[in-house]
Design an enzyme around this catalytic site. Structure first.
Site, PDB file in Angstrom:
ATOM      1  N   CYS A 177      40.310  48.397  45.062  1.00 23.51           N
ATOM      2  CA  CYS A 177      39.710  48.541  43.733  1.00 23.51           C
ATOM      3  C   CYS A 177      39.153  49.941  43.492  1.00 23.51           C
ATOM      4  O   CYS A 177      38.763  50.270  42.375  1.00 23.51           O
ATOM      5  CB  CYS A 177      38.628  47.488  43.575  1.00 23.51           C
TER       6      CYS A 177
ATOM      7  N   HIS B 228      32.838  48.794  39.139  1.00 21.41           N
ATOM      8  CA  HIS B 228      33.950  47.894  39.483  1.00 21.41           C
ATOM      9  C   HIS B 228      33.464  46.456  39.270  1.00 21.41           C
ATOM     10  O   HIS B 228      32.388  46.075  39.724  1.00 21.41           O
ATOM     11  CB  HIS B 228      34.355  48.123  40.940  1.00 21.41           C
TER      12      HIS B 228
ATOM     13  N   ASN C 224      37.892  39.598  38.995  1.00 19.80           N
ATOM     14  CA  ASN C 224      38.129  40.873  39.666  1.00 19.80           C
ATOM     15  C   ASN C 224      39.612  41.240  39.534  1.00 19.80           C
ATOM     16  O   ASN C 224      40.464  40.624  40.158  1.00 19.80           O
ATOM     17  CB  ASN C 224      37.740  40.716  41.141  1.00 19.80           C
TER      18      ASN C 224
END
Ligand code: ACO
Length: 328
Positions: A114, A255, A285
């Site tokens: 990520c 994030h 996510n």
């Protein structure tokens, strides 16, 4: 606006919505557990006809158009993804062809999970500094097709999506890239990852039979600890490098892995709730797509205004982290 920065923003999420209640029909879980542990209420999953390339192309086309450009104007393409279209060649090659861009430099940034997109922004800036050009940067993930749908401790956390920006310089810059920080602590390479497919554990019939290619290994608590520590410290570093103070920040876009991680970073930085952008409740996510997706949404919603100072911060498998400061 002078300097090097973002000329256009784009994002794409698949239309299929998967709620926590939908998961509860498939797994031994419930809305209360998922919401209290992660803040996630629903996520988007690609349907069978969509691939990583489709998601990437949709976000890229929006960013190119938002920049007032066409694919012909691109000089370089960087795709941050850990869920590529095929094992090799990279998604960037497929995207160059799909967009009808020229025979430009195109490459993937994979493996940093990520943290990939913000790192790709840093690379794009240095590329524009070296030779004036326009670089398309995409963060895309189609995790639903590579995760283990029977593992309740990981499956419920993820979603599919894409975000994109075009980086360039001159009067048309909407957000100048002021400073960056990125780092790696490889001693934590085993707290988050997917081993099968590499040379240590190649694809094989045995791996396929035990669904090894779906085994996302995650030490949730250690990931949590490292994520909070690294994103908070890295945000402070980029602000210092930009010569700016915390009280000048209009929005932090972290994030979007987990609301509890986001809240813990916010507390560490001493920021009010309205200064931190959250959409993990709607998308889960989406890996390297969370930051560009959130930034694109925040920009198109008018949540970011001209003059705003914005901090991006991310963490990912590796353990990697990356942050940036942008002046809109
Ligand atoms: N539904 C119900 N129960 C579940 C579920 C579920 N979906 N998943 C796990 N459980 C159970 C476990 O089996 C375990 O049960 P046990 O105690 O009987 O063995 C129990 O719940 C674990 O609960 P907690 O210890 O309270 O879980 P915790 O508070 O640690 O939360 C979580 C787990 C959400 C994974 C947390 O550790 C976390 O957020 N970690 C970070 C995860 C993350 O963001 N990863 C990033 C992914 S990749 C990236 O972004 C780079």
């Amino acid at each position: 606006m002078a300097g090097i920065g973002i000329l256009g923003f784009g994002s794409y999420v698949p239309s299929r919505v998967m709620t926590n209640d939908d998961w509860a029909e498939l797994l031994d879980t419930d809305d209360e557990w998922i919401t209290s542990r992660s803040g996630i209420k629903e996520r988007r999953f690609a349907d069978d006809s969509e691939s990583t390339l489709d998601l990437a192309a949709a976000a890229a086309e929006q960013a190119i158009s938002d920049a007032g450009l066409t694919a012909d104007d691109l000089d370089e393409i960087i795709v941050a993804t850990d869920t590529p279209e095929v094992y090799t060649p990279d998604t960037a090659a497929h995207l160059q062809h799909r967009l009808g861009a020229g025979e430009v430099t195109a490459f993937d940034l994979g493996g940093s999970g990520c943290a990939g997109f913000v790192l790709a922004l840093d690379i794009a800036k240095t590329r524009v500094q070296a030779t004036p050009k326009k670089v398309l940067v995409v963060g895309v993930e189609l995790i639903s097709r590579l995760m283990d749908w029977t593992d309740r401790s990981t499956a419920v956390l993820f979603g599919d999506g894409a975000g994109a920006v075009v980086i360039g310089e001159g009067d048309l810059v909407k957000a100048e890239l002021l400073s960056f920080d990125a780092g790696t602590d490889g001693q934590y390479s085993d707290i988050l990852g997917l081993e099968t497919g590499g040379t240590r554990r190649p694809f094989s019939l045995e791996e396929a039979q035990k669904d090894g290619h779906h085994e996302i290994a995650m030490n949730g608590r250690e990931v949590f600890r490292q994520a909070v520590r690294r994103m908070a410290a890295s945000s402070e570093i980029v602000l210092e490098r930009a010569g700016r103070r915390k009280d000048e920040v209009a929005l932090v876009i972290p994030h979007q892995a987990n609301l509890r991680i986001i809240d813990a970073v916010r507390h560490k930085l001493g920021l009010d709730e309205d200064l931190v952008y959250v959409n993990v409740d709607r998308y889960g996510n989406t890996g390297s797509a969370t930051v560009p997706l959130a930034m694109s949404e925040a920009h198109h919603e008018g949540r970011i205004k001209p003059g705003d100072l914005v901090v991006l911060t991310a963490f990912g498998a590796g353990f990697h982290w990356s942050s940036a400061v942008l002046q809109f």
